[in-house]
Write an enzyme that holds these catalytic residues in place. Structure first.
Site, short mmCIF file in Angstrom:
data_model
loop_
_atom_site.label_atom_id
_atom_site.label_comp_id
_atom_site.label_asym_id
_atom_site.label_seq_id
_atom_site.Cartn_x
_atom_site.Cartn_y
_atom_site.Cartn_z
N LYS A 125 0.81 -1.21 0.00
CA LYS A 125 0.00 0.00 0.00
C LYS A 125 0.85 1.27 0.00
O LYS A 125 0.43 2.29 -0.55
CB LYS A 125 -1.03 0.00 1.13
CG LYS A 125 -0.47 -0.07 2.53
CD LYS A 125 -1.63 -0.31 3.50
CE LYS A 125 -1.23 -0.40 4.96
NZ LYS A 125 0.04 -0.96 5.32
N ARG A 142 -5.86 2.20 12.07
CA ARG A 142 -5.49 0.80 12.29
C ARG A 142 -6.32 0.17 13.39
O ARG A 142 -6.16 -1.02 13.67
CB ARG A 142 -4.02 0.76 12.71
CG ARG A 142 -3.06 0.15 11.68
CD ARG A 142 -1.68 0.30 12.26
NE ARG A 142 -0.66 -0.50 11.67
CZ ARG A 142 0.16 -0.09 10.70
NH1 ARG A 142 0.02 1.10 10.15
NH2 ARG A 142 1.13 -0.88 10.30
N ARG A 198 12.45 -7.55 1.95
CA ARG A 198 12.64 -6.14 2.29
C ARG A 198 13.59 -6.01 3.47
O ARG A 198 14.39 -5.08 3.54
CB ARG A 198 11.28 -5.54 2.63
CG ARG A 198 11.26 -4.05 2.69
CD ARG A 198 9.83 -3.53 2.71
NE ARG A 198 9.31 -3.46 4.06
CZ ARG A 198 8.06 -3.17 4.37
NH1 ARG A 198 7.17 -2.95 3.43
NH2 ARG A 198 7.67 -3.11 5.62
N ARG A 222 3.43 -8.11 13.85
CA ARG A 222 2.67 -7.12 13.06
C ARG A 222 1.48 -7.78 12.36
O ARG A 222 0.43 -7.17 12.21
CB ARG A 222 3.59 -6.43 12.05
CG ARG A 222 4.33 -5.26 12.69
CD ARG A 222 5.66 -4.98 12.03
NE ARG A 222 5.56 -4.50 10.69
CZ ARG A 222 6.53 -4.61 9.78
NH1 ARG A 222 7.66 -5.20 10.11
NH2 ARG A 222 6.36 -4.13 8.58
P1 ADP Z 1 3.68 -1.84 7.94
O1 ADP Z 1 2.44 -1.49 7.22
O2 ADP Z 1 4.69 -2.51 7.06
O3 ADP Z 1 3.48 -2.57 9.22
P2 ADP Z 1 4.03 0.94 8.83
O4 ADP Z 1 5.14 1.79 8.35
O5 ADP Z 1 2.65 1.31 8.43
O6 ADP Z 1 4.44 -0.51 8.34
O7 ADP Z 1 4.08 0.84 10.43
C1 ADP Z 1 5.22 0.48 11.14
C2 ADP Z 1 4.93 0.49 12.64
O8 ADP Z 1 4.57 1.81 13.05
C3 ADP Z 1 3.77 -0.39 13.10
O9 ADP Z 1 4.17 -1.72 13.33
C4 ADP Z 1 3.34 0.32 14.39
O10 ADP Z 1 4.20 0.02 15.46
C5 ADP Z 1 3.53 1.78 14.04
N1 ADP Z 1 2.31 2.41 13.47
C6 ADP Z 1 2.20 2.97 12.23
N2 ADP Z 1 0.98 3.47 12.05
C7 ADP Z 1 0.28 3.20 13.18
C8 ADP Z 1 -1.07 3.44 13.60
N3 ADP Z 1 -1.96 4.06 12.81
N4 ADP Z 1 -1.43 3.02 14.84
C9 ADP Z 1 -0.56 2.40 15.65
N5 ADP Z 1 0.71 2.13 15.32
C10 ADP Z 1 1.13 2.53 14.09
#
Ligand code: ADP
Length: 187
Positions: free
Chosen positions: A13, A88, A127, A144
Site C-alpha cells: 500500500k 489501524r 525487504r 505485526r
Molecule cells: P507496515 O504497514 O509494514 O506494518 P508501517 O510503516 O505502516 O508498516 O508501520 C510500522 C509500525 O509503526 C507499526 O508496526 C506500528 O508500530 C507503528 N504504526 C504505524 N501506524 C500506526 C497506527 N496508525 N497506529 C498504531 N501504530 C502505528
C-alpha cells in the site's frame, strides 16, 4: 476526496499510495513514515513510539490520535488525503471521522489490498535484507501480522457496512496493481 489504504504489512500500500498521490495530487500521509521520522529525530513522540514499533506492536491510540489531529487539520490536507497506515483500530477510525467532519469531509473510499499470507512473509523478509528496517525481522513481522488480524481487520467490516470498501487484488506487477487502483476509483 479522502482515501484510506487498508491491508496487512507488506501488501504494497505504501508503493501504491505514492503513485496515487502523484497521479491525483492528493497529499499522502503515512503514520509509519511520521513515526519513523520522529524516532530518527528523537522527539518525545519518537521516544514514546519506538519500543512498540520495534516489537511490531501498535503504538497506543491516544498517541496516534494526537498525531492525526495535527495532520488532518493541516492546510495540505484540505483537498483530501490518502491515508496510508491509519486508521489501524476502530478508535482511530472514529477519530478520523470526527476530524474529517470538522472540515465537512468524510471517508470516500477504502482500498483493501488483498495478498495471501505466504506471499506477505516472502515480500517482507526480502525487504528486511534490502532496507534493514528495525521491525523487518521475523519476530516483529509475525507480531505485526497478529496486530493486523486482531486490531485492524475489524475495520474491513466497519467500512464494508458503509459501502465504501473496495477490494484490490494486490498480487502482480506494480503497474498492473496501479491500474486496478485507477479503475476502482474511476480516476
Ligand atoms: P507496515 O504497514 O509494514 O506494518 P508501517 O510503516 O505502516 O508498516 O508501520 C510500522 C509500525 O509503526 C507499526 O508496526 C506500528 O508500530 C507503528 N504504526 C504505524 N501506524 C500506526 C497506527 N496508525 N497506529 C498504531 N501504530 C502505528
Amino acid at each position: 476526496m479522502n482515501i484510506i489504504l487498508l491491508g496487512p504489512p507488506g501488501c504494497g500500500k505504501g508503493t501504491q499510495g505514492e503513485l496515487l498521490a502523484e497521479r491525483t495530487g492528493l497529499a499522502r500521509v503515512s503514520t509509519g513514515d511520521l513515526l519513523r521520522d520522529a524516532v530518527g529525530k528523537g522527539t518525545s513522540l519518537g521516544k514514546k513510539a519506538k519500543s512498540y514499533m520495534d516489537q511490531g506492536l501498535l503504538v497506543p491510540d491516544d498517541v496516534i490520535i494526537g498525531l492525526l489531529r495535527g495532520v488532518l487539520g493541516s492546510p495540505a490536507a484540505e483537498r483530501g488525503v490518502i491515508m496510508d497506515g491509519f486508521p489501524r483500530t476502530v478508535a482511530q477510525a472514529e477519530a478520523v471521522d470526527r476530524l474529517l467532519a470538522e472540515r465537512q469531509g468524510k471517508v470516500d473510499a477504502v482500498l483493501l489490498f488483498e495478498v495471501p499470507e505466504e506471499e506477505l512473509q516472502k515480500r517482507i523478509l526480502g525487504r528486511a535484507k534490502e532496507a534493514g528496517r528495525a521491525d523487518d525481522n521475523l519476530e516483529a513481522l509475525q507480531q505485526r501480522l497478529v496486530a493486523y488480524h486482531e486490531q485492524t481487520q475489524p475495520l474491513v467490516e466497519f467500512y464494508r457496512a458503509r459501502s465504501v470498501l473496495i477490494p484490490i487484488e494486490a498480487v502482480g506487477g506494480i503497474p498492473e496493481i496501479a491500474e486496478r487502483v485507477r479503475t476502482a476509483l474511476g480516476a
